[in-house]
Design a protein around this motif. Structure first.
Motif, PDB file in Angstrom:
ATOM      1  N   THR A 100       0.830  -1.206   0.000  1.00 55.64           N
ATOM      2  CA  THR A 100       0.000   0.000   0.000  1.00 55.64           C
ATOM      3  C   THR A 100       0.869   1.262   0.000  1.00 55.64           C
ATOM      4  O   THR A 100       0.446   2.297  -0.506  1.00 55.64           O
ATOM      5  N   ARG A 101       2.079   1.160   0.533  1.00 51.56           N
ATOM      6  CA  ARG A 101       3.003   2.314   0.481  1.00 51.56           C
ATOM      7  C   ARG A 101       3.351   2.629  -0.979  1.00 51.56           C
ATOM      8  O   ARG A 101       3.300   3.793  -1.398  1.00 51.56           O
ATOM      9  N   ALA A 102       3.679   1.597  -1.765  1.00 54.09           N
ATOM     10  CA  ALA A 102       4.033   1.804  -3.177  1.00 54.09           C
ATOM     11  C   ALA A 102       2.834   2.328  -3.972  1.00 54.09           C
ATOM     12  O   ALA A 102       2.974   3.236  -4.801  1.00 54.09           O
ATOM     13  N   LEU A 103       1.659   1.779  -3.712  1.00 49.67           N
ATOM     14  CA  LEU A 103       0.460   2.245  -4.409  1.00 49.67           C
ATOM     15  C   LEU A 103       0.167   3.701  -4.038  1.00 49.67           C
ATOM     16  O   LEU A 103      -0.192   4.515  -4.894  1.00 49.67           O
ATOM     17  N   GLY A 104       0.351   4.029  -2.768  1.00 52.54           N
ATOM     18  CA  GLY A 104       0.127   5.407  -2.317  1.00 52.54           C
ATOM     19  C   GLY A 104       1.029   6.395  -3.019  1.00 52.54           C
ATOM     20  O   GLY A 104       0.602   7.501  -3.371  1.00 52.54           O
ATOM     21  N   ALA A 105       2.281   6.011  -3.251  1.00 53.41           N
ATOM     22  CA  ALA A 105       3.212   6.900  -3.957  1.00 53.41           C
ATOM     23  C   ALA A 105       2.753   7.146  -5.389  1.00 53.41           C
ATOM     24  O   ALA A 105       2.869   8.267  -5.902  1.00 53.41           O
ATOM     25  N   ALA A 106       2.190   6.122  -6.025  1.00 50.00           N
ATOM     26  CA  ALA A 106       1.723   6.259  -7.406  1.00 50.00           C
ATOM     27  C   ALA A 106       0.364   6.949  -7.497  1.00 50.00           C
ATOM     28  O   ALA A 106      -0.091   7.280  -8.593  1.00 50.00           O
ATOM     29  N   PRO A 112       0.476   8.791 -11.975  1.00 52.63           N
ATOM     30  CA  PRO A 112      -0.417   8.074 -12.900  1.00 52.63           C
ATOM     31  C   PRO A 112      -1.650   7.432 -12.265  1.00 52.63           C
ATOM     32  O   PRO A 112      -2.641   7.220 -12.957  1.00 52.63           O
ATOM     33  N   LEU A 113      -1.634   7.134 -10.978  1.00 47.55           N
ATOM     34  CA  LEU A 113      -2.782   6.474 -10.351  1.00 47.55           C
ATOM     35  C   LEU A 113      -3.564   7.401  -9.420  1.00 47.55           C
ATOM     36  O   LEU A 113      -4.303   6.936  -8.549  1.00 47.55           O
ATOM     37  N   PHE A 114      -3.404   8.696  -9.625  1.00 46.94           N
ATOM     38  CA  PHE A 114      -4.124   9.660  -8.788  1.00 46.94           C
ATOM     39  C   PHE A 114      -5.624   9.365  -8.814  1.00 46.94           C
ATOM     40  O   PHE A 114      -6.218   9.205  -9.866  1.00 46.94           O
ATOM     41  N   ALA A 118     -10.465   5.855  -4.694  1.00 45.84           N
ATOM     42  CA  ALA A 118     -11.925   5.947  -4.767  1.00 45.84           C
ATOM     43  C   ALA A 118     -12.547   4.758  -5.504  1.00 45.84           C
ATOM     44  O   ALA A 118     -13.761   4.647  -5.569  1.00 45.84           O
ATOM     45  N   THR A 119     -11.734   3.864  -6.032  1.00 44.77           N
ATOM     46  CA  THR A 119     -12.246   2.704  -6.764  1.00 44.77           C
ATOM     47  C   THR A 119     -12.407   1.494  -5.835  1.00 44.77           C
ATOM     48  O   THR A 119     -11.987   1.518  -4.685  1.00 44.77           O
ATOM     49  N   LEU A 123     -10.175   2.122  -1.338  1.00 57.05           N
ATOM     50  CA  LEU A 123      -8.881   1.488  -1.092  1.00 57.05           C
ATOM     51  C   LEU A 123      -8.138   2.272  -0.024  1.00 57.05           C
ATOM     52  O   LEU A 123      -8.430   3.438   0.224  1.00 57.05           O
ATOM     53  N   VAL A 124      -7.162   1.644   0.589  1.00 57.56           N
ATOM     54  CA  VAL A 124      -6.293   2.329   1.543  1.00 57.56           C
ATOM     55  C   VAL A 124      -4.915   2.406   0.900  1.00 57.56           C
ATOM     56  O   VAL A 124      -4.343   1.383   0.520  1.00 57.56           O
ATOM     57  N   ILE A 125      -4.410   3.626   0.774  1.00 53.88           N
ATOM     58  CA  ILE A 125      -3.156   3.828   0.034  1.00 53.88           C
ATOM     59  C   ILE A 125      -2.059   4.436   0.898  1.00 53.88           C
ATOM     60  O   ILE A 125      -1.229   5.202   0.421  1.00 53.88           O
TER      61      ILE A 125
END
Length: 166
Positions: A100-106, A112-114, A118-119, A123-125
């Motif tokens: 989730t840390r890596a996803l949060g950065a993106a 690109p994943l801003f 909300a999907t 999700l928890v980022i």
């Protein structure tokens, strides 16, 4: 008449195969990449030991390869509001095969994943959700932890994940 004999022979062959499979224990029920209950409990135990060591009560959720809850522990005095966060961290990590840390950065503005949080029903980022990878380097699930700072959550999740990487 010949067609009838062929059909009867085919049906008898199918029945014989089915019976032999049943006698041999039936089809394989556990597929490669599945997280066993024993593994999930090992993840919980290792994560709880780390949480006790740092003296922070945590909620710890373990999901299987399909993102389904496999095991959960709410330590004494852990925040009630962190139950959902821990579970969502685990499923988020598994849904996207990254921490989730890596996803949060993106997912930061300009990245690109801003907006991705909300999907999927939310999700928890932020840190605290990590993948569970077995000794064969196969993703078998994820663990999510909530109750402390994001760095504390992540350290407890990593301790849990290490339990099955061996």
């Amino acid at each position: 008449m010949n067609t009838l004999r062929i059909r009867i022979a085919t049906i008898l062959c199918i029945l014989a195969f089915t019976a032999s499979a049943a006698l041999a224990g039936g089809p394989q029920k556990t597929l490669p990449g599945d997280l066993s209950l024993t593994q999930a409990q090992a993840v919980l135990a290792a994560a709880q030991a780390k949480a006790l060591a740092i003296k922070v009560p945590m909620n710890i959720a373990v999901v299987d390869a399909g993102g389904n809850l496999k095991a959960f522990a709410r330590m004494d005095d852990a925040f009630i509001g962190s139950i959902d966060i821990a579970t969502r961290k685990a499923t988020t990590a598994r849904f996207f095969n990254m921490s989730t840390r890596a996803l949060g950065a993106a997912a930061q503005p300009g990245q690109p994943l801003f907006g991705i949080e909300a999907t999927n029903g939310g999700l928890v980022i932020f840190a605290g959700g990590v993948l569970l990878v077995d000794k064969h380097n196969v993703i078998v699930g994820a663990v999510g932890v909530s109750g402390g700072s994001v760095d504390e959550d992540e350290s407890v999740a990593l301790a849990g994940a290490a339990a099955i990487a061996k």
